[in-house]
Design a protein around this motif. Structure first.
Motif, PDB file in Angstrom:
ATOM      1  N   GLU A   1     -46.539 -30.532 127.958  1.00  0.00           N
ATOM      2  CA  GLU A   1     -47.228 -31.262 129.018  1.00  0.00           C
ATOM      3  C   GLU A   1     -48.741 -31.250 128.825  1.00  0.00           C
ATOM      4  O   GLU A   1     -49.414 -32.182 129.239  1.00  0.00           O
ATOM      5  N   ARG A   2     -49.243 -30.159 128.254  1.00  0.00           N
ATOM      6  CA  ARG A   2     -50.690 -29.957 128.129  1.00  0.00           C
ATOM      7  C   ARG A   2     -51.033 -29.542 126.712  1.00  0.00           C
ATOM      8  O   ARG A   2     -50.265 -28.835 126.082  1.00  0.00           O
TER       9      ARG A   2
ATOM     10  N   SER B   1     -54.687 -28.288 124.326  1.00  0.00           N
ATOM     11  CA  SER B   1     -56.067 -27.822 124.430  1.00  0.00           C
ATOM     12  C   SER B   1     -56.858 -28.347 123.249  1.00  0.00           C
ATOM     13  O   SER B   1     -56.364 -28.384 122.123  1.00  0.00           O
TER      14      SER B   1
ATOM     15  N   SER C   1     -51.513 -39.882 124.853  1.00  0.00           N
ATOM     16  CA  SER C   1     -52.157 -40.378 126.074  1.00  0.00           C
ATOM     17  C   SER C   1     -51.426 -39.926 127.335  1.00  0.00           C
ATOM     18  O   SER C   1     -51.970 -40.010 128.424  1.00  0.00           O
ATOM     19  N   ARG C   2     -50.218 -39.404 127.201  1.00  0.00           N
ATOM     20  CA  ARG C   2     -49.455 -38.940 128.362  1.00  0.00           C
ATOM     21  C   ARG C   2     -49.614 -37.444 128.626  1.00  0.00           C
ATOM     22  O   ARG C   2     -49.053 -36.927 129.580  1.00  0.00           O
ATOM     23  N   LEU C   3     -50.368 -36.769 127.782  1.00  0.00           N
ATOM     24  CA  LEU C   3     -50.558 -35.328 127.932  1.00  0.00           C
ATOM     25  C   LEU C   3     -51.833 -35.020 128.697  1.00  0.00           C
ATOM     26  O   LEU C   3     -52.804 -35.772 128.645  1.00  0.00           O
ATOM     27  N   GLU C   4     -51.830 -33.879 129.371  1.00  0.00           N
ATOM     28  CA  GLU C   4     -53.044 -33.391 130.017  1.00  0.00           C
ATOM     29  C   GLU C   4     -53.815 -32.563 128.995  1.00  0.00           C
ATOM     30  O   GLU C   4     -53.209 -31.887 128.159  1.00  0.00           O
ATOM     31  N   TYR C   5     -55.141 -32.622 129.076  1.00  0.00           N
ATOM     32  CA  TYR C   5     -56.005 -31.938 128.121  1.00  0.00           C
ATOM     33  C   TYR C   5     -56.813 -30.862 128.814  1.00  0.00           C
ATOM     34  O   TYR C   5     -57.390 -31.079 129.868  1.00  0.00           O
ATOM     35  N   ASP C   6     -56.849 -29.682 128.181  1.00  0.00           N
ATOM     36  CA  ASP C   6     -57.755 -28.611 128.572  1.00  0.00           C
ATOM     37  C   ASP C   6     -58.815 -28.530 127.485  1.00  0.00           C
ATOM     38  O   ASP C   6     -58.563 -28.903 126.339  1.00  0.00           O
TER      39      ASP C   6
ATOM     40  N   GLU D   1     -54.079 -23.056 125.972  1.00  0.00           N
ATOM     41  CA  GLU D   1     -52.878 -23.476 126.709  1.00  0.00           C
ATOM     42  C   GLU D   1     -51.622 -23.108 125.929  1.00  0.00           C
ATOM     43  O   GLU D   1     -51.465 -23.481 124.781  1.00  0.00           O
TER      44      GLU D   1
END
Length: 137
Positions: free
Chosen positions: A28-29, A31, A108-113, A131
């Motif tokens: 999902e995420r 880094s 583009s569908r992932l969350e970024y830290d 992450e």
């Protein structure tokens, strides 16, 4: 309504195919780190438990590079040069997968830290590793 990611097995590897692996988990995420090596490699990090990672090709197909503290093992293909996974300094008992080297992932569908690797010591003190995702054990 967006579909919630589920656990699955991802396949990945280097450009020439000499290194192939599978990793099981819920992605999902990721880094991004701004340290000198991650910036130059364009690495997108997903740290998983070692049990979630399976190397398909022989370990002899992999070259390693270390620097500074020598804790991180920067692994890469000696044929094409691609770094598809490594042993991270932040979590040396885990595997850090370069998500750009996984098949079928829509970045583009992932969350970024974001991790400030240029100031690693200060950043890691307030961050228990990059992450980790929710990888299978």
């Amino acid at each position: 309504m967006s579909k919630k990611p589920t656990e699955r097995t991802y396949r990945g590897g280097c450009h020439c195919g000499r290194i192939r692996f599978e990793v099981k988990g819920t992605l999902e995420r990721v880094s991004e780190c701004n340290c000198s090596i991650c910036t130059k490699k364009g690495y997108l990090h997903w740290i998983v438990e070692r049990a979630a990672f399976r190397l398909i090709t022989p370990p002899d197909n992999i070259a390693a590079y270390t620097f500074n503290t020598k804790v991180a093992k920067h692994l890469f293909c000696p044929n094409c040069g691609v770094a598809s996974f490594y042993i991270p300094r932040s979590d040396p008992d885990r595997i850090d997968v370069n998500v750009r080297c996984l098949e079928g992932v829509n970045l583009s569908r992932l969350e970024y830290d974001h991790f400030d690797g240029r100031n690693w010591e200060q950043s890691i003190a307030g961050h228990k590793g990059l992450e980790r995702g929710r990888a299978a054990k």
